[in-house]
Design an enzyme around this catalytic site. Structure first.
Site, mmCIF file in Angstrom:
data_model
loop_
_atom_site.group_PDB
_atom_site.id
_atom_site.type_symbol
_atom_site.label_atom_id
_atom_site.label_comp_id
_atom_site.label_asym_id
_atom_site.label_seq_id
_atom_site.Cartn_x
_atom_site.Cartn_y
_atom_site.Cartn_z
ATOM 1 N N GLU A 20 22.477 -45.447 1.466
ATOM 2 C CA GLU A 20 23.888 -45.792 1.380
ATOM 3 C C GLU A 20 24.205 -47.019 2.242
ATOM 4 O OE1 GLU A 20 28.109 -43.275 1.823
ATOM 5 O OE2 GLU A 20 26.255 -42.526 2.713
ATOM 6 N N LYS A 77 32.089 -44.560 -4.466
ATOM 7 C CA LYS A 77 32.026 -43.198 -3.940
ATOM 8 C C LYS A 77 33.369 -42.506 -4.155
ATOM 9 C CE LYS A 77 30.203 -40.856 0.201
ATOM 10 N NZ LYS A 77 29.645 -41.099 1.558
ATOM 11 N N CYS A 120 25.724 -39.331 -1.292
ATOM 12 C CA CYS A 120 25.770 -38.608 -0.024
ATOM 13 C C CYS A 120 26.734 -37.421 -0.028
ATOM 14 C CB CYS A 120 26.097 -39.586 1.114
ATOM 15 S SG CYS A 120 25.697 -38.939 2.759
ATOM 16 N N SER A 166 14.677 -36.999 39.299
ATOM 17 C CA SER A 166 14.935 -36.095 40.414
ATOM 18 C C SER A 166 13.893 -34.993 40.551
ATOM 19 C CB SER A 166 16.315 -35.452 40.234
ATOM 20 O OG SER A 166 16.298 -34.539 39.144
#
Length: 730
Positions: A44, A113, A174, A356
């Site tokens: 896309e 779309k 999508c 750390s």
């Protein structure tokens, strides 16, 4: 038999880098044609990159996309192959997210779309509009420079499909697949056999199965060939697009690409028999009946045969086992690939991490180590682009390149243990051992002198010197002393990142990595602008529980055995003095366990619970072990600290998005940052409910998905926790 060879792809695009994106598109088409594919599907918005965001509002972005498409169509790229190419298009005064279907140097059809992704990380309605005229195809007038170059004045625009002489092909873009009434349902009834899904789908832990089940379900009862293409990589923001392009035939996966890879272009090819689709549909009575009274969908006729006749030498792609990564592998490979993209595209020469010796920073170190392993492995596999990037970043000369992951890590990764009088020898040793296992350039720095200087300055200005609580100081003094240490580490980290390359005669600068997890961010258990303030954070939306599981996995599978000891150690900030009768622990400071934080986070974000509905849910979940009053106290405690620390979310280091309850403020979790931390109305409602229950325990409990009892309360007491909150200050 009607044999069809198709190609879909994973592309590592970069938002607004048109040269890069066009190169990858051309490369993928070339590879598809070389293997004889007659359909090529790309992801896309592949020309622009999916993550352009407000750049989509600029006319330049759309114009440049047309220029790139023109270059493709003027060459021989689309000769004999149907190419679906994603780009933004303006029609009149409307801007659409489109798939442009091209064949033989012509635009056959433009498919806008119809249903846009507009939740979670997605804001497509901010930039695009939906195509609402489902009943027709309209003629789209091509831009003059395109029309003149292609000798084509217009192209069909809208919802429809392409009818070849021997099959029908349609796009489903999508989000449309995941809607309640997806287009493929009626397209299948109209005879469409091949579906093209161009996607921009990001990685999230444990998400892939949902996606694949959708592809399988789309064709299991309707038949069809479902092609899926996706971006893969970091295209410029917090998301990592995780590829996994695939081809599904009649509910069976016959080809699957990688989910995590350093490759810029990956083409997935399948050889399918369309007669198998026709046979399945013809055997389902209900399909036949519904097809006989279908709603007609418009089509565009293309007078070509794209299928090949029966040929014994052309082997069909067989169903295959779906490849899934474990969550631990996802944490290693997803952020690892994202870090590599960020490093090679940012112009930086490496990373610097305040290490750390605790679980969080050690997880980040392990992910960088995994990245180094992936780079060396990909170079050994012959990837020239990864090799060129590694040579440049690692400053290799005389034809040398990375062949050893520890040697490469030494060149591009600094780790710094910034200890104080409150640090233990155990964490110092663990940091050093892990750094040696990974191969980083490790420094051991004591910050006590800087802290003492600041306190002396404060004493000169005010006449007072603060003390820790264990030494008789107040909560305010205790918090202030801890925050000084935390912020000094941030200043020191950025100073070292900018100057250490100069000290070692290296080019460029180093990026500072953060290491706060999603649970600490949700609770606000971090000092604003401490060493959590970095350039990027690969674990910022990963839970503590997932990180601990990852550490155990990484100890065995990445070769960093010291991670097992690090995971077993109780989490501690080491910002207060250690005494024989006192040792600072994170869960005591927070007043809640990391397990409880995950529960709060999911209820708050995923299930959209406010204080009252969270209280009701937890009465069910924890009712076997806690009274309603105790549950109410816990919920109040969480919302109090969530709200007073919400301002910290506005300045969180940009982090890799991996978890659906992330409180990251940029786009995913849009809420105010100034609250009435007393929550008077909501807390009063909770108190009323507690009174109605008369303090009785809820006599039932919820079972989880695995059939076991859901997570119980069992956390630290509110009273004890409220007295110490070291990381909650401004």
């Amino acid at each position: 038999m009607r044999l069809l060879k198709v190609a879909t792809c994973n592309l590592n695009q970069w938002a607004m880098d048109f040269d890069c994106n066009l190169k990858h598109i051309k490369d993928s088409i070339t590879r598809a044609k070389e293997v004889g594919a007659v359909i090529r599907l790309g992801p896309e918005l592949e020309i622009t990159g999916y993550g352009c965001e407000d750049h989509f509002l600029e006319l330049d972005t759309v114009n440049h996309a047309w220029e790139c498409l023109k270059e493709i169509l003027l060459g021989d790229w689309t000769d004999g192959i149907l190419c679906s190419i994603g780009m933004p298009i303006i029609r009149g005064s409307e801007r659409y997210n489109c798939q442009v279907l091209c064949f033989n140097r012509k635009i056959v059809m433009i498919r806008p779309k119809m249903w846009l992704a507009n939740d979670g990380n997605y804001r497509e309605l901010r930039w695009f509009t939906t195509w609402k005229q489902k009943d027709q195809l309209v003629e789209f007038q091509l831009p003059p420079e395109i029309s003149e170059a292609l000798s084509q004045t217009s192209a069909p625009f809208g919802y429809g499909y392409i009818q070849f002489l021997d099959t029908a092909v349609a796009a489903e873009i999508c989000e449309e697949l995941f809607t309640p009434n997806p287009p493929h349902t009626e397209l299948a009834l109209n005879g469409v056999e091949v579906f093209l899904n161009a996607s921009g789908s990001h990685h999230q832990l444990r998400k892939l199965d949902l996606r694949l089940r959708a592809f399988i379900g789309a064709t299991h009862t309707r038949g069809g060939v479902y092609m899926y293409s996706n971006h893969q990589g970091c295209d410029g923001a917090r998301l990592y697009y995780d590829g996994c392009s695939c081809v599904v035939v009649n509910g069976e996966v016959v080809a699957q690409g990688s989910q995590f890879s350093l490759k810029d272009v990956e083409v997935v090819v399948a050889q399918v028999d369309l007669d198998a689709v026709a046979s399945l549909r013809g055997s389902i009575s209900s399909f036949q009946e519904q097809a006989s009274c279908k709603t007609k969908v418009s089509s565009v006729a293309v007078p070509y045969n794209i299928c090949k006749p029966f040929n014994l030498k052309m082997l069909l792609s067989s169903p295959q086992k779906i490849m899934y990564h474990s969550p631990e592998e996802e944490i290693a490979f997803g952020p690892g690939c994202w870090l590599w993209d960020y490093l090679r595209r940012s112009g930086a020469s490496g990373f610097l991490l305040p290490l750390s010796g605790g679980a969080d920073s050690s997880s980040v170190a392990a992910i960088v180590g995994c990245m180094c392993q992936l780079v060396v492995k990909e170079i050994a596999n012959g990837d020239e682009q990864v090799k060129a990037d590694a040579i440049r970043i690692g400053n290799y000369t005389d034809g040398k390149f990375p062949t050893d992951r520890k040697e490469f890590a030494k060149r591009i990764f600094y780790t710094v243990y910034m200890g104080s009088e409150n640090s233990s020898e155990a964490t110092k040793t663990r940091a050093k051992v892990l750094a040696d296992e990974i191969g980083s350039w490790h420094l051991d720095v004591c910050i006590d002198g800087v802290v003492s200087s600041l306190l002396s300055l404060f004493q000169t200005v005010t006449g007072k010197r603060p003390r820790y609580k264990v030494d008789g100081g107040s909560n305010v003094e205790n918090l202030g002393l801890q925050n000084i240490q935390a912020r000094i580490r941030m200043v020191l980290a950025f100073m070292l990142a900018s100057l250490l390359p100069w000290v070692h005669n290296k080019k460029g600068f180093y990026l500072v990595l953060g290491s706060s997890n999603v649970d600490e961010a949700l609770r606000g258990y971090l000092t604003k602008y401490d060493c959590s303030a970095a350039d990027i954070n690969p674990i910022g939306s990963i839970s503590k529980q997932d990180l601990r599981t990852f550490l155990r996995w990484a100890a065995n599978h990445l070769g960093y055995s010291s991670l097992a000891e690090i995971e077993a150690a109780p989490p501690t900030a080491e910002l207060e003095p250690i005494r024989s009768n006192y040792s600072q622990l994170d869960e005591v400071d927070m007043g809640m366990t990391y397990e409880e934080l995950s529960v709060y986070g999911r209820l708050r974000k995923i299930f959209r619970c406010g204080p009252v509905s969270m209280f009701k849910n937890l009465c069910y979940k924890w009712g076997a072990t806690l009274t309603p009053s105790e549950v109410a106290d816990k919920v109040k405690h969480f919302f109090k600290y969530y709200s007073i620390n919400r301002h910290k979310m506005t300045v969180l280091t940009p982090s890799y998005h991996a978890e659906s309850y992330s409180p990251e403020d940029n786009r995913f979790d849009l809420r105010q940052f100034l609250y009435n931390a007393r929550w008077p109305y909501q807390f009063r409602k909770m108190d009323e409910l507690v009174q109605e229950m008369n303090g009785d325990r809820v006599a039932f409990k919820e079972t989880g998905e695995d059939g076991g009892t859901a997570a119980g309360g069992g956390g630290m007491g509110v009273v004890a926790a409220a007295s110490g909150n070291p990381k909650a200050g401004f």
